[in-house]
Scaffold this motif. Sequence first.
Motif, PDB file in Angstrom:
ATOM      1  N   TYR A  37       0.832  -1.197   0.000  1.00 44.92           N
ATOM      2  CA  TYR A  37       0.000   0.000   0.000  1.00 44.92           C
ATOM      3  C   TYR A  37       0.876   1.259   0.000  1.00 44.92           C
ATOM      4  CZ  TYR A  37      -3.817  -3.132   1.547  1.00 44.92           C
ATOM      5  OH  TYR A  37      -4.742  -4.124   1.672  1.00 44.92           O
ATOM      6  N   ASP A  38       1.901   1.250   0.841  1.00 42.91           N
ATOM      7  CA  ASP A  38       2.799   2.400   0.938  1.00 42.91           C
ATOM      8  C   ASP A  38       3.527   2.648  -0.384  1.00 42.91           C
ATOM      9  OD1 ASP A  38       4.067   4.498   2.481  1.00 42.91           O
ATOM     10  OD2 ASP A  38       5.886   3.255   2.416  1.00 42.91           O
ATOM     11  N   SER A  39       3.934   1.567  -1.057  1.00 37.05           N
ATOM     12  CA  SER A  39       4.654   1.721  -2.331  1.00 37.05           C
ATOM     13  C   SER A  39       3.783   2.340  -3.414  1.00 37.05           C
ATOM     14  CB  SER A  39       5.205   0.370  -2.801  1.00 37.05           C
ATOM     15  OG  SER A  39       4.168  -0.455  -3.309  1.00 37.05           O
ATOM     16  N   ARG A  40       2.465   2.258  -3.247  1.00 38.05           N
ATOM     17  CA  ARG A  40       1.541   2.817  -4.228  1.00 38.05           C
ATOM     18  C   ARG A  40       1.041   4.202  -3.828  1.00 38.05           C
ATOM     19  NH1 ARG A  40       3.173  -1.606  -5.980  1.00 38.05           N
ATOM     20  NH2 ARG A  40       2.179  -2.617  -7.750  1.00 38.05           N
ATOM     21  N   GLY A  41       1.567   4.730  -2.716  1.00 39.24           N
ATOM     22  CA  GLY A  41       1.190   6.072  -2.298  1.00 39.24           C
ATOM     23  C   GLY A  41      -0.182   6.159  -1.651  1.00 39.24           C
ATOM     24  N   ILE A  42      -0.668   5.059  -1.118  1.00 41.28           N
ATOM     25  CA  ILE A  42      -1.966   5.055  -0.444  1.00 41.28           C
ATOM     26  C   ILE A  42      -1.817   5.848   0.860  1.00 41.28           C
ATOM     27  CG2 ILE A  42      -3.742   3.577   0.597  1.00 41.28           C
ATOM     28  CD1 ILE A  42      -3.523   3.256  -2.446  1.00 41.28           C
ATOM     29  N   SER A  43      -2.745   6.745   1.143  1.00 45.12           N
ATOM     30  CA  SER A  43      -2.658   7.580   2.351  1.00 45.12           C
ATOM     31  C   SER A  43      -2.867   6.732   3.610  1.00 45.12           C
ATOM     32  CB  SER A  43      -3.708   8.685   2.304  1.00 45.12           C
ATOM     33  OG  SER A  43      -5.003   8.164   2.527  1.00 45.12           O
ATOM     34  N   LEU A  95      -1.194  -5.858  -9.211  1.00 47.08           N
ATOM     35  CA  LEU A  95      -1.654  -5.323 -10.492  1.00 47.08           C
ATOM     36  C   LEU A  95      -2.764  -4.291 -10.324  1.00 47.08           C
ATOM     37  CD1 LEU A  95      -1.746  -8.661 -12.513  1.00 47.08           C
ATOM     38  CD2 LEU A  95       0.049  -6.913 -12.541  1.00 47.08           C
ATOM     39  N   LEU A  96      -3.559  -4.432  -9.264  1.00 49.26           N
ATOM     40  CA  LEU A  96      -4.697  -3.539  -9.038  1.00 49.26           C
ATOM     41  C   LEU A  96      -4.426  -2.502  -7.946  1.00 49.26           C
ATOM     42  CD1 LEU A  96      -7.547  -6.197  -9.190  1.00 49.26           C
ATOM     43  CD2 LEU A  96      -6.774  -4.671 -11.008  1.00 49.26           C
ATOM     44  N   ALA A  97      -3.194  -2.431  -7.477  1.00 47.41           N
ATOM     45  CA  ALA A  97      -2.879  -1.591  -6.319  1.00 47.41           C
ATOM     46  C   ALA A  97      -2.799  -0.104  -6.624  1.00 47.41           C
ATOM     47  CB  ALA A  97      -1.573  -2.072  -5.675  1.00 47.41           C
ATOM     48  N   ASP A  98      -2.998   0.297  -7.849  1.00 50.66           N
ATOM     49  CA  ASP A  98      -2.912   1.724  -8.176  1.00 50.66           C
ATOM     50  C   ASP A  98      -4.226   2.466  -7.967  1.00 50.66           C
ATOM     51  OD1 ASP A  98      -0.194   1.614  -8.817  1.00 50.66           O
ATOM     52  OD2 ASP A  98      -0.642   0.902 -10.843  1.00 50.66           O
ATOM     53  N   SER A  99      -5.319   1.737  -7.830  1.00 51.72           N
ATOM     54  CA  SER A  99      -6.629   2.340  -7.603  1.00 51.72           C
ATOM     55  C   SER A  99      -7.122   1.922  -6.220  1.00 51.72           C
ATOM     56  CB  SER A  99      -7.614   1.847  -8.663  1.00 51.72           C
ATOM     57  OG  SER A  99      -8.935   2.084  -8.263  1.00 51.72           O
ATOM     58  N   PHE A 100      -7.488   2.908  -5.402  1.00 57.30           N
ATOM     59  CA  PHE A 100      -7.950   2.603  -4.051  1.00 57.30           C
ATOM     60  C   PHE A 100      -9.158   1.669  -4.065  1.00 57.30           C
ATOM     61  CE2 PHE A 100     -10.912   3.495  -0.567  1.00 57.30           C
ATOM     62  CZ  PHE A 100     -10.149   3.049   0.492  1.00 57.30           C
ATOM     63  N   TRP A 101     -10.133   1.919  -4.918  1.00 62.86           N
ATOM     64  CA  TRP A 101     -11.361   1.120  -4.926  1.00 62.86           C
ATOM     65  C   TRP A 101     -11.108  -0.299  -5.413  1.00 62.86           C
ATOM     66  CZ3 TRP A 101     -14.777   2.820  -1.838  1.00 62.86           C
ATOM     67  CH2 TRP A 101     -14.873   4.186  -1.588  1.00 62.86           C
ATOM     68  N   LEU A 103      -8.235  -1.780  -5.156  1.00 65.31           N
ATOM     69  CA  LEU A 103      -7.438  -2.349  -4.072  1.00 65.31           C
ATOM     70  C   LEU A 103      -8.328  -2.773  -2.904  1.00 65.31           C
ATOM     71  CD1 LEU A 103      -4.549  -2.966  -3.245  1.00 65.31           C
ATOM     72  CD2 LEU A 103      -4.364  -0.648  -2.368  1.00 65.31           C
ATOM     73  N   LEU A 104      -9.311  -1.963  -2.591  1.00 62.02           N
ATOM     74  CA  LEU A 104     -10.247  -2.312  -1.519  1.00 62.02           C
ATOM     75  C   LEU A 104     -10.986  -3.611  -1.852  1.00 62.02           C
ATOM     76  CD1 LEU A 104     -11.649  -1.554   1.169  1.00 62.02           C
ATOM     77  CD2 LEU A 104     -13.314  -0.272  -0.198  1.00 62.02           C
ATOM     78  N   GLY A 105     -11.475  -3.699  -3.077  1.00 59.12           N
ATOM     79  CA  GLY A 105     -12.208  -4.894  -3.477  1.00 59.12           C
ATOM     80  C   GLY A 105     -11.355  -6.153  -3.451  1.00 59.12           C
ATOM     81  N   ILE A 106     -10.175  -6.080  -4.040  1.00 53.33           N
ATOM     82  CA  ILE A 106      -9.321  -7.275  -4.117  1.00 53.33           C
ATOM     83  C   ILE A 106      -8.741  -7.632  -2.746  1.00 53.33           C
ATOM     84  CG2 ILE A 106      -7.100  -6.243  -4.758  1.00 53.33           C
ATOM     85  CD1 ILE A 106      -8.603  -9.277  -6.470  1.00 53.33           C
ATOM     86  N   SER A 107      -8.474  -6.616  -1.922  1.00 51.91           N
ATOM     87  CA  SER A 107      -7.954  -6.886  -0.573  1.00 51.91           C
ATOM     88  C   SER A 107      -8.996  -7.574   0.297  1.00 51.91           C
ATOM     89  CB  SER A 107      -7.500  -5.591   0.097  1.00 51.91           C
ATOM     90  OG  SER A 107      -6.391  -5.039  -0.546  1.00 51.91           O
ATOM     91  N   VAL A 108     -10.216  -7.075   0.235  1.00 55.99           N
ATOM     92  CA  VAL A 108     -11.295  -7.668   1.027  1.00 55.99           C
ATOM     93  C   VAL A 108     -11.596  -9.082   0.536  1.00 55.99           C
ATOM     94  CG1 VAL A 108     -13.772  -7.486   1.512  1.00 55.99           C
ATOM     95  CG2 VAL A 108     -12.290  -5.496   1.788  1.00 55.99           C
ATOM     96  N   LEU A 109     -11.688  -9.243  -0.763  1.00 51.98           N
ATOM     97  CA  LEU A 109     -11.967 -10.562  -1.334  1.00 51.98           C
ATOM     98  C   LEU A 109     -10.846 -11.558  -0.979  1.00 51.98           C
ATOM     99  CD1 LEU A 109     -13.951 -12.126  -3.142  1.00 51.98           C
ATOM    100  CD2 LEU A 109     -12.542 -11.441  -5.089  1.00 51.98           C
ATOM    101  N   GLY A 110      -9.613 -11.119  -1.175  1.00 51.49           N
ATOM    102  CA  GLY A 110      -8.478 -11.992  -0.864  1.00 51.49           C
ATOM    103  C   GLY A 110      -8.413 -12.360   0.602  1.00 51.49           C
ATOM    104  N   ASN A 111      -8.685 -11.391   1.472  1.00 49.82           N
ATOM    105  CA  ASN A 111      -8.633 -11.671   2.901  1.00 49.82           C
ATOM    106  C   ASN A 111      -9.775 -12.582   3.341  1.00 49.82           C
ATOM    107  OD1 ASN A 111      -6.642 -11.004   4.832  1.00 49.82           O
ATOM    108  ND2 ASN A 111      -8.230 -10.004   6.035  1.00 49.82           N
ATOM    109  N   ALA A 112     -10.877 -12.539   2.632  1.00 49.26           N
ATOM    110  CA  ALA A 112     -11.980 -13.458   2.939  1.00 49.26           C
ATOM    111  C   ALA A 112     -11.524 -14.900   2.740  1.00 49.26           C
ATOM    112  CB  ALA A 112     -13.185 -13.153   2.055  1.00 49.26           C
ATOM    113  N   PHE A 113     -10.798 -15.147   1.662  1.00 53.80           N
ATOM    114  CA  PHE A 113     -10.333 -16.514   1.398  1.00 53.80           C
ATOM    115  C   PHE A 113      -9.153 -16.891   2.291  1.00 53.80           C
ATOM    116  CE2 PHE A 113     -12.333 -15.324  -2.717  1.00 53.80           C
ATOM    117  CZ  PHE A 113     -13.413 -16.179  -2.595  1.00 53.80           C
ATOM    118  N   ARG A 114      -8.222 -15.955   2.499  1.00 53.60           N
ATOM    119  CA  ARG A 114      -7.080 -16.245   3.380  1.00 53.60           C
ATOM    120  C   ARG A 114      -7.545 -16.463   4.815  1.00 53.60           C
ATOM    121  NH1 ARG A 114      -4.699 -12.716   0.044  1.00 53.60           N
ATOM    122  NH2 ARG A 114      -5.158 -10.919   1.354  1.00 53.60           N
TER     123      ARG A 114
END
Length: 183
Positions: A37-43, A95-101, A103-114
């Motif tokens: 997240y930090d590498s992509r400049g996420i606040s 690959l999707l880490a440049d857009s906050f939304w 990133l939110l979707g893929i992070s939540v989805l991925g964490n659901a499975f993990r």
Amino acid sequence: MQNHAVTRRNSGYLYYSAVVFFLYCALSCSAFTVALYDSRGISSAQVGILLAASSAVSIFSPPIMGLLADKLRSKRRTLMLCLLLGGLTDLLLPLLADSFWALLGISVLGNAFRGATFSLFDTWLVSEAAVAGRKLEYGAVRLWGSLGYSLFSLCYSGLTKALGSVDIAFYLGGALMLLTALL
């Protein structure tokens, strides 16, 4: 006859130890999530939102996946589904880490499975250990998971420093999760 039983018991120990080792090697990439997240400049505020949403979904996903496992009557198949989808989301995360939304979707989805993977794996391993003829000691097998997590956290750290990008941790983690699903 006794030698055959010992060989069968050792092969079961080796198989389950390898699976838990690779699983936790894969899951250790999650230690680099904030660095990604930090590498992509996420606040900082957005990082907080991402982590809170991912943590919230981790509370609900294990029982939902448990219900799915009961419906399918297979912890193993549900675990494989979580491994496959968790591996794919890890591969997509950089690959999707440049857009906050996105990133939110893929992070939540991925964490659901993990999140569900931990409980499904432990339940599956304990039930496998209880099967007649498989004299597995849960602690001895689970030790390999701790070792895999520790070693690969160090490996990912070294690779990210050497390559100058944290993305490699998620590509390797995703690939290892897919490998674990194959095992």
